[in-house]
Design an enzyme around this catalytic site. Structure first.
Site, PDB file in Angstrom:
ATOM      1  N   GLY A  86     -14.960  29.304  16.142  1.00 47.51           N
ATOM      2  CA  GLY A  86     -15.959  29.411  17.070  1.00 47.51           C
ATOM      3  C   GLY A  86     -15.302  30.626  17.989  1.00 47.51           C
ATOM      4  O   GLY A  86     -16.260  31.257  18.620  1.00 47.51           O
ATOM      5  N   ASN A 185     -19.266  21.959  26.443  1.00 51.25           N
ATOM      6  CA  ASN A 185     -18.047  21.354  25.793  1.00 51.25           C
ATOM      7  C   ASN A 185     -17.507  20.188  26.863  1.00 51.25           C
ATOM      8  O   ASN A 185     -17.025  19.218  26.376  1.00 51.25           O
ATOM      9  CB  ASN A 185     -17.092  22.171  25.557  1.00 51.25           C
ATOM     10  CG  ASN A 185     -16.532  23.484  26.421  1.00 51.25           C
ATOM     11  OD1 ASN A 185     -17.427  24.073  26.774  1.00 51.25           O
ATOM     12  ND2 ASN A 185     -15.460  23.249  26.916  1.00 51.25           N
ATOM     13  N   GLN A 215     -20.244  22.875  20.132  1.00 54.43           N
ATOM     14  CA  GLN A 215     -20.040  21.471  20.367  1.00 54.43           C
ATOM     15  C   GLN A 215     -21.408  20.677  19.844  1.00 54.43           C
ATOM     16  O   GLN A 215     -21.588  19.443  19.575  1.00 54.43           O
ATOM     17  CB  GLN A 215     -20.137  21.155  21.717  1.00 54.43           C
ATOM     18  CG  GLN A 215     -18.654  21.447  22.426  1.00 54.43           C
ATOM     19  CD  GLN A 215     -17.892  20.486  21.924  1.00 54.43           C
ATOM     20  OE1 GLN A 215     -17.938  19.474  21.488  1.00 54.43           O
ATOM     21  NE2 GLN A 215     -16.202  21.029  21.996  1.00 54.43           N
ATOM     22  N   SER A 235     -18.131  26.043  14.475  1.00 55.24           N
ATOM     23  CA  SER A 235     -16.821  25.853  14.324  1.00 55.24           C
ATOM     24  C   SER A 235     -16.655  24.710  13.347  1.00 55.24           C
ATOM     25  O   SER A 235     -16.971  23.611  13.790  1.00 55.24           O
ATOM     26  CB  SER A 235     -16.096  25.864  15.528  1.00 55.24           C
ATOM     27  OG  SER A 235     -14.401  25.481  15.195  1.00 55.24           O
ATOM     28  N   HIS A 237     -13.902  22.813  12.522  1.00 50.71           N
ATOM     29  CA  HIS A 237     -12.790  21.520  12.929  1.00 50.71           C
ATOM     30  C   HIS A 237     -13.470  20.767  13.930  1.00 50.71           C
ATOM     31  O   HIS A 237     -13.042  19.517  14.141  1.00 50.71           O
ATOM     32  CB  HIS A 237     -11.766  22.291  13.247  1.00 50.71           C
ATOM     33  CG  HIS A 237     -11.849  22.769  14.603  1.00 50.71           C
ATOM     34  ND1 HIS A 237     -11.199  22.075  16.063  1.00 50.71           N
ATOM     35  CD2 HIS A 237     -11.711  23.899  15.504  1.00 50.71           C
ATOM     36  CE1 HIS A 237     -11.180  22.998  16.890  1.00 50.71           C
ATOM     37  NE2 HIS A 237     -11.678  23.955  16.694  1.00 50.71           N
ATOM     38  N   THR A 273      -9.607  39.188   4.020  1.00 53.73           N
ATOM     39  CA  THR A 273      -9.743  38.523   2.738  1.00 53.73           C
ATOM     40  C   THR A 273     -10.210  36.970   3.117  1.00 53.73           C
ATOM     41  O   THR A 273      -9.766  36.328   4.165  1.00 53.73           O
ATOM     42  CB  THR A 273      -8.267  38.228   2.073  1.00 53.73           C
ATOM     43  OG1 THR A 273      -7.981  39.786   1.862  1.00 53.73           O
ATOM     44  CG2 THR A 273      -8.430  37.385   0.899  1.00 53.73           C
ATOM     45  N   CYS A 362      -5.575  24.277  29.625  1.00 54.17           N
ATOM     46  CA  CYS A 362      -5.394  25.532  28.842  1.00 54.17           C
ATOM     47  C   CYS A 362      -4.265  25.432  27.756  1.00 54.17           C
ATOM     48  O   CYS A 362      -4.031  24.219  27.385  1.00 54.17           O
ATOM     49  CB  CYS A 362      -4.738  26.622  29.613  1.00 54.17           C
ATOM     50  SG  CYS A 362      -3.311  26.192  30.566  1.00 54.17           S
TER      51      CYS A 362
HETATM   52  N1  PLP Z   1     -17.185  27.031  22.024  1.00 59.39           N
HETATM   53  C1  PLP Z   1     -16.874  25.744  22.490  1.00 59.39           C
HETATM   54  C2  PLP Z   1     -18.395  25.196  23.122  1.00 59.39           C
HETATM   55  C3  PLP Z   1     -15.921  24.969  22.222  1.00 59.39           C
HETATM   56  O1  PLP Z   1     -15.881  23.692  22.475  1.00 59.39           O
HETATM   57  C4  PLP Z   1     -14.902  25.667  21.570  1.00 59.39           C
HETATM   58  C5  PLP Z   1     -13.592  24.753  21.031  1.00 59.39           C
HETATM   59  O2  PLP Z   1     -13.274  24.092  21.877  1.00 59.39           O
HETATM   60  C6  PLP Z   1     -14.812  26.958  21.201  1.00 59.39           C
HETATM   61  C7  PLP Z   1     -16.049  27.729  21.039  1.00 59.39           C
HETATM   62  C8  PLP Z   1     -13.726  27.654  20.380  1.00 59.39           C
HETATM   63  O3  PLP Z   1     -13.878  27.089  18.824  1.00 59.39           O
HETATM   64  P1  PLP Z   1     -12.526  27.622  17.762  1.00 59.39           P
HETATM   65  O4  PLP Z   1     -11.609  26.105  18.524  1.00 59.39           O
HETATM   66  O5  PLP Z   1     -13.122  27.280  16.615  1.00 59.39           O
HETATM   67  O6  PLP Z   1     -12.070  28.739  18.287  1.00 59.39           O
END
Ligand code: PLP
Length: 426
Positions: A86, A185, A215, A235, A237, A273, A362
């Site tokens: 993300g 988030n 999210q 994203s 994960h 890659t 953080c």
């Molecule tokens: N954007 C939002 C709203 C998120 O909650 C997060 C991760 O907490 C990200 C972006 C960042 O994604 P990634 O952990 O895949 O870099």
């Protein structure tokens, strides 16, 4: 219980990350340790940028994953750019690549730092939100109009990247991109992206609209919710796939310069890659999440409602968002707890086996002030934010444990602070 005894842990922090789902593991396995084309058990390890049999095997896997991702996200396969997750997708969308697009990026004040920081780094503007965390559409219209008016050519329509070189349009740059997240988030609040798109179309025509759907992707059907955005970040994960993979949808006719320059992969939009196993696992997780969604949204929404209802019955605990007035993601329960220090409550919860979050930590794990709470006007130092987030596999028994543990931990942290013994609350 010792904090290292993880078998007893209840995960109430699924918005931070989720476990790999079975479908993702099964899809990745052949690429990590299955039999390769020579019959040896070292995985299908080909580099899709090559031109021989091993490479073609990887290309097939990549093509199939791209089709699957496009189907779930409601775009063309050629509009999917695989990324490292993300953060990269957001940075790419906001900057427009390297070199960055000319003009001023605009985003909502409650964006994830992966959007907010590149916007700030490029001297961009942030737009106020309402008390639920949704972007204020009137303020958005005003902001993009003002920036557009400050430049003689009005709204800037970007440039194009072809064959390794970037050509700017001749008009003066106004707004370069508008970025508004599909769902927040911290709070879980959902924006109306089609209303945002309408504002952009009317007041900044031609300017790309980006939505961070990281999210939202596990819970909402992005084919209808984010279909009017030109750029969409997801994203893996957050939805049962591996860490370090994700995608940016770049809808035609928009183009981006690469953020990572390299071997011209991803049709010259992202050098490097490919993480073939990760991409295959991401696609499988996305498909599985979409298939489960109708059931999981209802089941988890009901569990979250029960969790929230039982916790707000405790003295000094309120929900941050009135969910009757603003829709939120089904897994999110964001609370404000009066008269405690957030870190102390979270520590006691964890010592009793419940992992929760203040949602504004953080990278070091320290809890910082939340720009999201500040933006919605929650600035009371006597009130601690706590975010509990359920995942698709969360159970009623886990919710029961979370409620019991929260209740005793809250009592304990309050009684310790009355006796002035906080800090010893171990
Ligand atoms: N954007 C939002 C709203 C998120 O909650 C997060 C991760 O907490 C990200 C972006 C960042 O994604 P990634 O952990 O895949 O870099």
């Amino acid at each position: 219980m010792s904090p290292t005894d993880c078998s007893e842990l209840v995960d109430m922090d699924h918005a931070a990350t989720t476990a790999l789902c079975d479908e993702s593991i099964a899809a990745m396995e052949p690429f990590l340790m299955g039999t390769d084309l020579t019959g040896r058990g070292r995985g299908r390890y080909g580099n899709p940028s090559g031109s021989h049999a091993l490479a073609r095997d990887a290309v097939r896997a990549l093509d199939e994953a791209r089709e699957q991702v496009a189907t779930v996200l409601g775009c063309e396969p050629g509009e999917v750019v695989f990324t490292s997750g993300g953060t990269e997708a957001d940075n790419h969308a906001v900057t427009g690549g390297m070199p960055p697009r000319r003009g001023t990026p605009v985003c909502s004040a409650v964006e994830h730092p992966a959007v907010l920081r590149p916007t700030q780094a490029l001297g961009g503007a942030t737009v106020a939100v309402d008390r639920f965390g949704r972007v204020d559409l009137t303020a958005l219209a005003e902001t993009v109009r003002t920036i557009g008016d400050g430049h003689t050519g009005g709204s800037y329509t970007g440039g194009s990247y072809t064959g390794g070189s970037y050509t700017e349009n001749s008009r003066a740059p106004g707004v370069s991109v508008v970025s508004v997240m599909t769902a927040n988030n911290e709070l879980g609040t959902i924006n109306d992206i089609s209303a945002v798109a309408e504002v952009v179309r009317r007041h900044a025509p031609g300017v790309p609209l980006h939505t961070d759907a990281v999210q939202a992707a596990p819970w909402l059907d992005l084919r209808s919710v984010a279909c009017e955005a030109d750029l969409v970040s997801v994203s893996a994960h957050k939805l049962g796939g591996p860490k370090g993979t994700g995608a940016l949808v770049v809808r035609r006719p928009h183009t981006l310069a690469p953020l990572l320059h390299g071997g011209g992969q991803e049709r010259d939009r992202r050098g490097g890659t490919h993480n073939v196993a990760g991409i295959v696992g991401f696609a499988a997780a996305l498909i599985a999440a979409a298939r489960r969604r109708p059931v999981s949204v209802e089941r988890i929404g009901a569990l979250r409602d029960s969790l929230a209802q039982r916790l707000v019955a405790l003295d000094g605990v309120t929900e941050t968002i009135d969910r009757r007035k603003a829709p939120t993601l089904p897994g999110h329960c964001h609370l404000l707890v009066r008269g405690v220090v957030g870190e102390e409550l979270l520590l006691l919860l964890e010592q009793r086996g419940v992992c929760a979050s203040a949602a504004s930590s953080c990278a070091s794990g320290a809890i910082g002030a939340s720009h999201v709470l500040e933006a919605i006007g929650v600035v009371d130092p006597d009130v601690a934010p706590v975010r509990l987030t359920l995942g698709a596999d969360s159970t009623p028994a886990e919710v029961d444990r979370a409620v019991e543990t929260f209740t005793v931990s809250l009592d304990r942290v309050r009684s310790l602070s009355r006796r002035g013994a906080v800090g010893g609350a171990r």
